[in-house]
Design a protein around this motif. Structure first.
Motif, PDB file in Angstrom:
ATOM      1  N   ALA A 200     -13.568  25.974 -25.226  1.00  0.00           N
ATOM      2  CA  ALA A 200     -12.580  24.702 -24.338  1.00  0.00           C
ATOM      3  C   ALA A 200     -13.139  23.491 -23.433  1.00  0.00           C
ATOM      4  O   ALA A 200     -13.927  22.473 -23.370  1.00  0.00           O
ATOM      5  N   GLU A 201     -14.715  23.889 -22.321  1.00  0.00           N
ATOM      6  CA  GLU A 201     -15.508  24.402 -21.520  1.00  0.00           C
ATOM      7  C   GLU A 201     -16.701  23.860 -21.521  1.00  0.00           C
ATOM      8  O   GLU A 201     -17.550  23.037 -21.236  1.00  0.00           O
ATOM      9  N   SER A 202     -16.800  23.925 -23.324  1.00  0.00           N
ATOM     10  CA  SER A 202     -18.263  24.284 -23.502  1.00  0.00           C
ATOM     11  C   SER A 202     -18.058  23.969 -25.395  1.00  0.00           C
ATOM     12  O   SER A 202     -19.009  24.773 -26.168  1.00  0.00           O
ATOM     13  N   PRO A 203     -17.745  22.825 -25.738  1.00  0.00           N
ATOM     14  CA  PRO A 203     -17.427  22.483 -26.975  1.00  0.00           C
ATOM     15  C   PRO A 203     -18.303  21.694 -27.929  1.00  0.00           C
ATOM     16  O   PRO A 203     -18.386  21.099 -28.453  1.00  0.00           O
ATOM     17  N   VAL A 204     -19.422  22.866 -27.814  1.00  0.00           N
ATOM     18  CA  VAL A 204     -21.074  22.052 -28.041  1.00  0.00           C
ATOM     19  C   VAL A 204     -20.488  22.097 -29.658  1.00  0.00           C
ATOM     20  O   VAL A 204     -21.570  21.802 -30.775  1.00  0.00           O
ATOM     21  N   LEU A 205     -20.021  23.354 -30.817  1.00  0.00           N
ATOM     22  CA  LEU A 205     -19.971  23.422 -31.754  1.00  0.00           C
ATOM     23  C   LEU A 205     -19.172  21.677 -32.494  1.00  0.00           C
ATOM     24  O   LEU A 205     -18.806  20.715 -33.410  1.00  0.00           O
ATOM     25  N   THR A 206     -18.209  20.848 -31.886  1.00  0.00           N
ATOM     26  CA  THR A 206     -18.340  19.889 -32.481  1.00  0.00           C
ATOM     27  C   THR A 206     -18.409  18.656 -31.565  1.00  0.00           C
ATOM     28  O   THR A 206     -18.253  17.380 -31.872  1.00  0.00           O
ATOM     29  N   GLY A 207     -19.611  18.587 -30.996  1.00  0.00           N
ATOM     30  CA  GLY A 207     -19.994  17.366 -30.786  1.00  0.00           C
ATOM     31  C   GLY A 207     -20.476  17.337 -29.153  1.00  0.00           C
ATOM     32  O   GLY A 207     -20.711  16.499 -28.320  1.00  0.00           O
ATOM     33  N   GLY A 208     -19.800  18.628 -28.369  1.00  0.00           N
ATOM     34  CA  GLY A 208     -19.957  17.785 -26.808  1.00  0.00           C
ATOM     35  C   GLY A 208     -20.433  18.106 -26.398  1.00  0.00           C
ATOM     36  O   GLY A 208     -21.281  19.416 -26.701  1.00  0.00           O
ATOM     37  N   ALA A 209     -20.428  18.485 -24.911  1.00  0.00           N
ATOM     38  CA  ALA A 209     -21.273  18.419 -23.941  1.00  0.00           C
ATOM     39  C   ALA A 209     -20.862  20.184 -23.815  1.00  0.00           C
ATOM     40  O   ALA A 209     -20.375  20.741 -23.841  1.00  0.00           O
ATOM     41  N   PRO A 210     -22.565  20.686 -23.371  1.00  0.00           N
ATOM     42  CA  PRO A 210     -21.817  22.129 -22.429  1.00  0.00           C
ATOM     43  C   PRO A 210     -21.815  21.854 -21.511  1.00  0.00           C
ATOM     44  O   PRO A 210     -22.176  21.476 -20.618  1.00  0.00           O
ATOM     45  N   GLY A 211     -20.966  23.893 -21.093  1.00  0.00           N
ATOM     46  CA  GLY A 211     -20.093  23.206 -19.685  1.00  0.00           C
ATOM     47  C   GLY A 211     -20.635  24.942 -19.108  1.00  0.00           C
ATOM     48  O   GLY A 211     -20.398  25.205 -20.517  1.00  0.00           O
ATOM     49  N   ASN A 212     -19.459  24.654 -18.105  1.00  0.00           N
ATOM     50  CA  ASN A 212     -19.292  26.086 -17.737  1.00  0.00           C
ATOM     51  C   ASN A 212     -18.011  27.300 -18.261  1.00  0.00           C
ATOM     52  O   ASN A 212     -17.302  26.457 -17.567  1.00  0.00           O
ATOM     53  N   HIS A 213     -17.855  28.018 -19.246  1.00  0.00           N
ATOM     54  CA  HIS A 213     -17.046  28.894 -18.882  1.00  0.00           C
ATOM     55  C   HIS A 213     -17.377  30.382 -18.278  1.00  0.00           C
ATOM     56  O   HIS A 213     -18.630  30.804 -18.218  1.00  0.00           O
ATOM     57  N   HIS A 214     -16.059  30.991 -18.674  1.00  0.00           N
ATOM     58  CA  HIS A 214     -16.885  32.614 -18.174  1.00  0.00           C
ATOM     59  C   HIS A 214     -16.423  33.662 -18.817  1.00  0.00           C
ATOM     60  O   HIS A 214     -15.664  34.487 -19.202  1.00  0.00           O
ATOM     61  N   ILE A 215     -16.258  33.057 -20.428  1.00  0.00           N
ATOM     62  CA  ILE A 215     -15.722  33.918 -20.925  1.00  0.00           C
ATOM     63  C   ILE A 215     -16.934  34.783 -21.681  1.00  0.00           C
ATOM     64  O   ILE A 215     -17.700  34.300 -22.614  1.00  0.00           O
ATOM     65  N   TYR A 216     -17.238  35.721 -21.159  1.00  0.00           N
ATOM     66  CA  TYR A 216     -18.740  36.742 -20.784  1.00  0.00           C
ATOM     67  C   TYR A 216     -18.549  36.895 -22.429  1.00  0.00           C
ATOM     68  O   TYR A 216     -17.619  37.824 -23.164  1.00  0.00           O
ATOM     69  N   GLY A 217     -19.841  37.091 -23.410  1.00  0.00           N
ATOM     70  CA  GLY A 217     -20.387  37.584 -24.236  1.00  0.00           C
ATOM     71  C   GLY A 217     -19.838  36.563 -25.466  1.00  0.00           C
ATOM     72  O   GLY A 217     -20.481  36.544 -26.631  1.00  0.00           O
ATOM     73  N   MET A 218     -19.753  35.042 -25.272  1.00  0.00           N
ATOM     74  CA  MET A 218     -19.750  33.775 -26.228  1.00  0.00           C
ATOM     75  C   MET A 218     -20.231  33.315 -25.263  1.00  0.00           C
ATOM     76  O   MET A 218     -20.130  32.912 -24.289  1.00  0.00           O
TER      77      MET A 218
END
Length: 312
Positions: A200-218
């Motif tokens: 949710a913090e990096s919703p690039v697939l739906t046109g959002g801006a990249p952001g920091n998240h901590h879901i390692y491996g994806m």
């Protein structure tokens, strides 16, 4: 069964019913455990498919040096395949990769170079590749053989559910998994929905801006070349906290030692299931690797802080 070598152990990974975690759902929820592959990740499928495709095309032989920049599980998978095939493997990893990973890769026979950050790793890989007379670059984020490998994953899901599945939920890594699985289902069983999960913090697939998240491996900060949104029925956003709460539940209620992206996949499956009518047809989520790959991150603090460790 006695396997000829470790490559014969790739695939045919099991499904497990999440009866405790999903007991309040209106349909069954299954998890496909890719950690039963030899190096404990779905990337074993990818590495073997990429190397075999290159062999068929005459791009790889015993004189070839295989060069790949990576910080992920593909490093172990390539090291395994190259060890068995007798190929020389050169890996370039960023300096934030844990030392134990580097030592293990070297123990498996890989020549590992360490650089400052991932951008420099790509640049260093280009430099190294230029120094060898015959080189193959796997390029896992763009190699279509990676997606082809996961058509087999789709067939396993269909076979093991007895041809009864309403949706497959995939955490987005390189894009190969959802594209391979999606291609097979759209061709053979188009009623099965393909659900992509992104941070949710990096919703690039739906046109959002990249952001920091901590879901390692994806959740790379870009849309992977292999990702084909025409094959995706829904994209579900899962926050870091939601992913770790689901991962805590997988550990505490199901005893499954899967990785953070698996928590995201299950959280996404639970969200998607809430939008669906009651049904006896299962949803299948993918667990791509094992939690042990991430113990030197902040994962344990996040888990122990998730939903007061979830009483039964």
């Amino acid at each position: 069964m006695i396997a000829r070598n470790a490559l014969n152990l790739i695939g045919n990974t099991p499904l497990v019913a999440l009866d405790s975690l999903a007991r309040h759902l209106r349909m069954p929820l299954y998890l496909k455990i890719e950690a039963t592959n030899p190096t404990h990740s779905d990337t074993d499928r990818v590495a073997l498919a990429i190397i075999e495709a290159a062999e068929r095309q005459g791009l790889v032989d015993l004189d070839t040096v295989i060069v790949e920049p990576t910080a992920g599980n593909i490093a172990f998978s390539l090291a395994m395949v190259c060890a068995i095939r007798g190929y020389r493997l050169v890996l370039v990893v960023p300096d934030w990769v844990p030392e134990w990973r580097i030592r293990l890769l070297r123990a498996m026979g890989a020549d590992v170079h360490v650089t400052h950050g991932m951008t420099n790793a790509f640049a260093r890989a280009d430099e190294l590749a230029a120094a060898y007379p015959k080189v193959f670059r796997p390029r896992q984020f763009a190699n279509m053989a990676a997606a082809e490998a996961h058509k087999q994953t789709a067939q396993e899901i269909w076979r093991d559910t007895g041809g009864s599945v309403q949706a497959v939920v995939v955490p987005i890594t390189t894009g190969a998994i959802c594209t391979g699985i999606g291609t097979w289902f759209k061709q053979h069983q188009p009623h099965v929905q393909i659900i992509a999960v992104q941070p949710a913090e990096s919703p690039v697939l739906t046109g959002g801006a990249p952001g920091n998240h901590h879901i390692y491996g994806m959740g790379a900060p870009f849309v992977p070349t292999l990702y084909d949104d025409d094959l995706i029925d829904h994209v579900v956003d899962v926050s870091t906290s939601e992913a770790y709460e689901a991962l805590a539940r997988l550990l505490r209620l199901e005893g499954l030692m899967v990785g953070p992206s698996s928590g995201a996949a299950v959280a996404g499956a639970l969200k998607f299931a809430q939008t669906m009518a009651a049904d006896t047809t299962p949803i299948v989520a993918l667990a791509l690797d094992t939690i042990e790959r991430y113990v030197q991150t902040d994962i344990m603090q996040r888990l122990l802080g998730s939903a007061p460790m979830l009483p039964r």
